[in-house]
Design an enzyme around this catalytic site. Structure first.
Site, PDB file in Angstrom:
ATOM      1  N   GLU A 146       0.820  -1.213   0.000  1.00  0.00           N
ATOM      2  CA  GLU A 146       0.000   0.000   0.000  1.00  0.00           C
ATOM      3  C   GLU A 146       0.853   1.262   0.000  1.00  0.00           C
ATOM      4  O   GLU A 146       0.551   2.223  -0.716  1.00  0.00           O
ATOM      5  CB  GLU A 146      -0.928   0.020   1.225  1.00  0.00           C
ATOM      6  CG  GLU A 146      -1.886  -1.144   1.304  1.00  0.00           C
ATOM      7  CD  GLU A 146      -1.365  -2.317   2.131  1.00  0.00           C
ATOM      8  OE1 GLU A 146      -2.183  -2.982   2.778  1.00  0.00           O
ATOM      9  OE2 GLU A 146      -0.140  -2.566   2.124  1.00  0.00           O
ATOM     10  N   CYS A 189      -2.904  -2.879   7.306  1.00  0.00           N
ATOM     11  CA  CYS A 189      -2.515  -2.738   8.707  1.00  0.00           C
ATOM     12  C   CYS A 189      -2.787  -1.295   9.143  1.00  0.00           C
ATOM     13  O   CYS A 189      -3.050  -0.429   8.310  1.00  0.00           O
ATOM     14  CB  CYS A 189      -1.039  -3.089   8.867  1.00  0.00           C
ATOM     15  SG  CYS A 189       0.086  -1.847   8.183  1.00  0.00           S
TER      16      CYS A 189
END
Length: 175
Positions: A65, A93
């Site tokens: 990401e 996360c």
């Protein structure tokens, strides 16, 4: 778990982009990286794609990401990714969820839920509506089985390799 909240249904999930994220995850697995892939889309076109590179870069920040956000910012010439959507194979996360908020990502679509470390509702919900100055449309469970399978197979193979190496070492010590 089922797909989560949609704050403002302006964009729609498109499976082809999750499949592109899966291709990135497969590439990660072939490079002995944890197979998580991400793509960022603007106006129906992929502007960046990435996979985990924590092992090869020896850097805990090299999540798919974050790399995708960095590449999208470079491609678009600005860190503000307000009209962009992210497709990622695993629930982000907390670190990555926070980066998405800061980058002003419009929508997040993820595949498998991460019950051990997910930052979008499974373990903690960084994306909770009105918690920060920017809210992201979040929807999970897309191609969940396929996204989860690539991770499961990767870690099963890692465990098998470890057992094989351990038994080989034991055999060599017996000789």
């Amino acid at each position: 778990m089922s797909a989560r909240r949609i704050i403002n249904e302006v964009t729609m999930y498109r499976e082809e982009f999750m499949r592109e994220a899966l291709n990135e995850a497969r590439l990660c697995a072939s490079l002995d990286e944890v197979p998580v892939g991400a793509v960022i889309v603007k106006d129906g076109k992929i502007v960046s794609r990435a996979g985990n590179r924590k092992e090869s870069k020896n850097n805990a920040l090299c999540h798919a990401e974050l790399i995708a956000i960095d590449a999208a910012s470079a491609a678009l010439g600005h860190w503000w990714l307000e009209n962009c959507e992210m497709y990622v194979t695993l629930e982000p996360c907390p670190m990555c969820a926070g980066a998405m908020i800061n980058a002003r990502i419009k929508s997040l679509y993820f595949g498998a839920y991460d019950k051990k470390g997910g930052g979008c509702g499974s373990k903690i919900d960084v994306m909770k509506t009105d918690l920060f100055n920017h809210n992201i449309n979040v929807s999970g469970g897309h191609l969940e089985e396929e996204c989860g399978k690539i991770l499961t197979e990767f870690f099963e193979n890692k465990r098998s390799q470890k057992k094989l190496e351990k038994s080989k070492t034991t055999t060599e010590n017996d000789v």
